[in-house]
Write a protein that holds these residues in place. Structure first.
Motif, PDB file in Angstrom:
ATOM      1  N   ASP A  69       0.810  -1.221   0.000  1.00  0.00           N
ATOM      2  CA  ASP A  69       0.000   0.000   0.000  1.00  0.00           C
ATOM      3  C   ASP A  69       0.844   1.272   0.000  1.00  0.00           C
ATOM      4  OD1 ASP A  69      -2.325  -1.487   0.047  1.00  0.00           O
ATOM      5  OD2 ASP A  69      -2.367  -1.587   2.241  1.00  0.00           O
ATOM      6  N   LEU A  70       2.161   1.125   0.185  1.00  0.00           N
ATOM      7  CA  LEU A  70       3.059   2.277   0.205  1.00  0.00           C
ATOM      8  C   LEU A  70       3.180   2.865  -1.195  1.00  0.00           C
ATOM      9  CD1 LEU A  70       5.304   3.855   1.903  1.00  0.00           C
ATOM     10  CD2 LEU A  70       6.917   2.225   0.910  1.00  0.00           C
ATOM     11  N   ALA A  71       3.205   4.205  -1.279  1.00  0.00           N
ATOM     12  CA  ALA A  71       3.432   4.845  -2.583  1.00  0.00           C
ATOM     13  C   ALA A  71       4.847   4.544  -3.042  1.00  0.00           C
ATOM     14  CB  ALA A  71       3.214   6.357  -2.473  1.00  0.00           C
ATOM     15  N   VAL A  72       5.032   4.367  -4.327  1.00  0.00           N
ATOM     16  CA  VAL A  72       6.356   4.064  -4.870  1.00  0.00           C
ATOM     17  C   VAL A  72       7.346   5.171  -4.547  1.00  0.00           C
ATOM     18  CG1 VAL A  72       7.619   3.944  -7.075  1.00  0.00           C
ATOM     19  CG2 VAL A  72       5.692   2.455  -6.680  1.00  0.00           C
ATOM     20  N   SER A  73       6.872   6.394  -4.404  1.00  0.00           N
ATOM     21  CA  SER A  73       7.760   7.512  -4.072  1.00  0.00           C
ATOM     22  C   SER A  73       8.441   7.312  -2.721  1.00  0.00           C
ATOM     23  CB  SER A  73       6.983   8.832  -4.064  1.00  0.00           C
ATOM     24  OG  SER A  73       5.914   8.770  -3.130  1.00  0.00           O
ATOM     25  N   GLY A  74       7.889   6.417  -1.871  1.00  0.00           N
ATOM     26  CA  GLY A  74       8.496   6.149  -0.564  1.00  0.00           C
ATOM     27  C   GLY A  74       9.663   5.189  -0.621  1.00  0.00           C
ATOM     28  N   LEU A  75       9.920   4.590  -1.777  1.00  0.00           N
ATOM     29  CA  LEU A  75      11.063   3.689  -1.943  1.00  0.00           C
ATOM     30  C   LEU A  75      12.294   4.461  -2.391  1.00  0.00           C
ATOM     31  CD1 LEU A  75       9.423   0.702  -3.879  1.00  0.00           C
ATOM     32  CD2 LEU A  75      10.050   0.750  -1.451  1.00  0.00           C
ATOM     33  N   SER A  76      13.458   3.960  -2.043  1.00  0.00           N
ATOM     34  CA  SER A  76      14.695   4.539  -2.545  1.00  0.00           C
ATOM     35  C   SER A  76      14.791   4.312  -4.051  1.00  0.00           C
ATOM     36  CB  SER A  76      15.902   3.891  -1.861  1.00  0.00           C
ATOM     37  OG  SER A  76      16.011   2.526  -2.249  1.00  0.00           O
ATOM     38  N   GLY A  77      15.696   5.041  -4.693  1.00  0.00           N
ATOM     39  CA  GLY A  77      15.867   4.882  -6.130  1.00  0.00           C
ATOM     40  C   GLY A  77      16.257   3.468  -6.510  1.00  0.00           C
ATOM     41  N   GLY A  78      17.125   2.856  -5.708  1.00  0.00           N
ATOM     42  CA  GLY A  78      17.541   1.495  -5.987  1.00  0.00           C
ATOM     43  C   GLY A  78      16.399   0.510  -5.893  1.00  0.00           C
ATOM     44  N   ASN A  79      15.551   0.679  -4.894  1.00  0.00           N
ATOM     45  CA  ASN A  79      14.412  -0.219  -4.747  1.00  0.00           C
ATOM     46  C   ASN A  79      13.351   0.027  -5.812  1.00  0.00           C
ATOM     47  OD1 ASN A  79      14.878  -2.037  -2.452  1.00  0.00           O
ATOM     48  ND2 ASN A  79      15.079  -0.145  -1.281  1.00  0.00           N
ATOM     49  N   GLN A  80      13.197   1.263  -6.242  1.00  0.00           N
ATOM     50  CA  GLN A  80      12.301   1.534  -7.361  1.00  0.00           C
ATOM     51  C   GLN A  80      12.788   0.809  -8.619  1.00  0.00           C
ATOM     52  OE1 GLN A  80      11.806   5.752  -7.993  1.00  0.00           O
ATOM     53  NE2 GLN A  80      11.173   6.111  -5.890  1.00  0.00           N
ATOM     54  N   GLN A  81      14.103   0.862  -8.867  1.00  0.00           N
ATOM     55  CA  GLN A  81      14.635   0.210 -10.061  1.00  0.00           C
ATOM     56  C   GLN A  81      14.479  -1.308  -9.974  1.00  0.00           C
ATOM     57  OE1 GLN A  81      15.119   1.328 -12.827  1.00  0.00           O
ATOM     58  NE2 GLN A  81      17.170   1.129 -13.687  1.00  0.00           N
ATOM     59  N   LYS A  82      14.714  -1.866  -8.788  1.00  0.00           N
ATOM     60  CA  LYS A  82      14.535  -3.317  -8.626  1.00  0.00           C
ATOM     61  C   LYS A  82      13.074  -3.701  -8.820  1.00  0.00           C
ATOM     62  CE  LYS A  82      16.921  -3.408  -4.687  1.00  0.00           C
ATOM     63  NZ  LYS A  82      17.522  -3.996  -3.441  1.00  0.00           N
ATOM     64  N   LEU A  83      12.147  -2.835  -8.376  1.00  0.00           N
ATOM     65  CA  LEU A  83      10.725  -3.088  -8.587  1.00  0.00           C
ATOM     66  C   LEU A  83      10.406  -3.112 -10.082  1.00  0.00           C
ATOM     67  CD1 LEU A  83       7.760  -1.428  -6.724  1.00  0.00           C
ATOM     68  CD2 LEU A  83       7.829  -1.384  -9.206  1.00  0.00           C
ATOM     69  N   VAL A  84      10.925  -2.128 -10.817  1.00  0.00           N
ATOM     70  CA  VAL A  84      10.662  -2.058 -12.256  1.00  0.00           C
ATOM     71  C   VAL A  84      11.192  -3.305 -12.954  1.00  0.00           C
ATOM     72  CG1 VAL A  84      11.220  -0.834 -14.393  1.00  0.00           C
ATOM     73  CG2 VAL A  84      10.627   0.459 -12.334  1.00  0.00           C
ATOM     74  N   LEU A  85      12.428  -3.669 -12.643  1.00  0.00           N
ATOM     75  CA  LEU A  85      13.032  -4.826 -13.298  1.00  0.00           C
ATOM     76  C   LEU A  85      12.298  -6.114 -12.917  1.00  0.00           C
ATOM     77  CD1 LEU A  85      15.241  -5.842 -15.145  1.00  0.00           C
ATOM     78  CD2 LEU A  85      16.798  -5.893 -13.199  1.00  0.00           C
ATOM     79  N   GLY A  86      11.951  -6.251 -11.638  1.00  0.00           N
ATOM     80  CA  GLY A  86      11.217  -7.439 -11.193  1.00  0.00           C
ATOM     81  C   GLY A  86       9.859  -7.554 -11.856  1.00  0.00           C
ATOM     82  N   ARG A  87       9.170  -6.439 -11.963  1.00  0.00           N
ATOM     83  CA  ARG A  87       7.858  -6.431 -12.629  1.00  0.00           C
ATOM     84  C   ARG A  87       7.986  -6.853 -14.086  1.00  0.00           C
ATOM     85  NH1 ARG A  87       5.974  -0.589 -13.397  1.00  0.00           N
ATOM     86  NH2 ARG A  87       7.379  -0.729 -15.190  1.00  0.00           N
ATOM     87  N   GLU A  88       9.011  -6.348 -14.765  1.00  0.00           N
ATOM     88  CA  GLU A  88       9.190  -6.666 -16.181  1.00  0.00           C
ATOM     89  C   GLU A  88       9.604  -8.128 -16.381  1.00  0.00           C
ATOM     90  OE1 GLU A  88       8.595  -4.375 -18.832  1.00  0.00           O
ATOM     91  OE2 GLU A  88       7.580  -3.515 -17.089  1.00  0.00           O
ATOM     92  N   LEU A  89      10.489  -8.635 -15.526  1.00  0.00           N
ATOM     93  CA  LEU A  89      10.976 -10.007 -15.691  1.00  0.00           C
ATOM     94  C   LEU A  89       9.958 -11.037 -15.233  1.00  0.00           C
ATOM     95  CD1 LEU A  89      14.730  -9.672 -14.641  1.00  0.00           C
ATOM     96  CD2 LEU A  89      13.739  -9.674 -16.938  1.00  0.00           C
ATOM     97  N   GLU A  90       8.998 -10.625 -14.425  1.00  0.00           N
ATOM     98  CA  GLU A  90       7.964 -11.556 -13.961  1.00  0.00           C
ATOM     99  C   GLU A  90       7.147 -12.111 -15.126  1.00  0.00           C
ATOM    100  OE1 GLU A  90       4.011 -12.822 -12.737  1.00  0.00           O
ATOM    101  OE2 GLU A  90       4.475 -11.013 -13.901  1.00  0.00           O
ATOM    102  N   GLN A  91       7.177 -11.415 -16.263  1.00  0.00           N
ATOM    103  CA  GLN A  91       6.427 -11.868 -17.441  1.00  0.00           C
ATOM    104  C   GLN A  91       7.102 -13.035 -18.164  1.00  0.00           C
ATOM    105  OE1 GLN A  91       5.194  -8.293 -19.995  1.00  0.00           O
ATOM    106  NE2 GLN A  91       7.090  -7.618 -19.053  1.00  0.00           N
ATOM    107  N   ASN A  92       8.333 -13.403 -17.743  1.00  0.00           N
ATOM    108  CA  ASN A  92       9.155 -14.362 -18.486  1.00  0.00           C
ATOM    109  C   ASN A  92       9.355 -13.891 -19.928  1.00  0.00           C
ATOM    110  OD1 ASN A  92       9.452 -16.259 -16.337  1.00  0.00           O
ATOM    111  ND2 ASN A  92       7.359 -16.950 -16.724  1.00  0.00           N
ATOM    112  N   PRO A  93       9.984 -12.744 -20.097  1.00  0.00           N
ATOM    113  CA  PRO A  93      10.098 -12.139 -21.423  1.00  0.00           C
ATOM    114  C   PRO A  93      11.085 -12.881 -22.321  1.00  0.00           C
ATOM    115  CG  PRO A  93      11.406 -10.899 -19.854  1.00  0.00           C
ATOM    116  CD  PRO A  93      10.656 -11.927 -19.065  1.00  0.00           C
TER     117      PRO A  93
END
Length: 223
Positions: free
Chosen positions: A113-137
């Protein structure tokens, strides 16, 4: 720069590094490969399957800072049959997958429920990469994926890219950091003024050779 007669092959399970001075066409190449921009001429041939994209400008193009972590992670998930019933997502299954994605991506402090703005830049980037790779691209396009990250986050992102590669995903990594390219890439292709001007032999060439190609020196005159 506009792309001019680009000929690029990316094989499954390899990291192709793209080097070039700023403005050589890297952003356009990333957007075309990711399917964000359609080429005016020529063809982009891909294996069937999802394309993962980690854009250079994370805040503008990859996350919605005011929305929750949950909303940002579920971008690709909510339409899949496993997580949707009619028009509505299956709450429990979706929440479980979101949490799994966050944990596997090593995102720290990630309450859904936390806004993404509350994450550090590194954790935001890991979130983006994890979200993208979760698709098994079948293809991952990553543009300066380590920029602005601390040492720990860099290692986590590097591990994720290597893991995707081992799973058979083709990776195109565009980076302004030559050391990063030499460490991660199987091949390095050099762009200048919208063209591919050469490829670096990682066993024989060094950063000096790469630098000359980036400056527009023909491969014939590098040595």
């Amino acid at each position: 720069a506009d792309l001019k007669s680009i000929n690029l092959t990316v094989r499954a399970g390899e990291v192709v590094g793209i080097a070039g001075v700023v403005g050589s066409g890297q952003t356009t190449l990333a957007e075309v490969l990711a399917g964000v921009v359609a080429p005016e001429a020529g063809d982009v041939k891909r294996e069937p399957g999802p394309i993962a994209y980690v854009p250079e400008n994370r805040h503008r193009d990859a996350v919605a800072l005011t929305l929750s972590i949950r909303d940002n992670v579920m971008v690709h998930m909510h339409r899949r049959p496993a997580f949707a019933k009619g028009l509505w997502p299956r709450g429990a299954a979706l929440s479980k997958q979101i949490q799994k994605t966050l944990e596997e991506s090593r995102v720290q402090g990630a309450s859904s429920d936390l806004a993404v703005s509350g994450l550090s830049g590194g954790n935001q980037q890991k979130l983006v990469l994890g979200r993208e790779l979760e698709q098994n691209p079948v293809l991952l396009v990553a543009h300066n994926p380590f920029r602005g990250l601390d040492v720990r986050a860099i290692q986590d992102v590097r591990d994720a890219i290597n893991g995707a590669c081992r799973s058979g995903c083709g990776v195109v990594m565009i980076s302004s950091d030559l050391d990063e390219l030499f460490q991660l890439a199987h091949r390095i292709v050099v762009m200048f003024d919208g063209r591919v001007v050469g490829e670096v032999d990682l066993e024989k060439d060094d950063t000096e050779t790469l630098g000359k190609l980036m400056g527009g020196v023909s491969r014939d005159f590098v040595h």
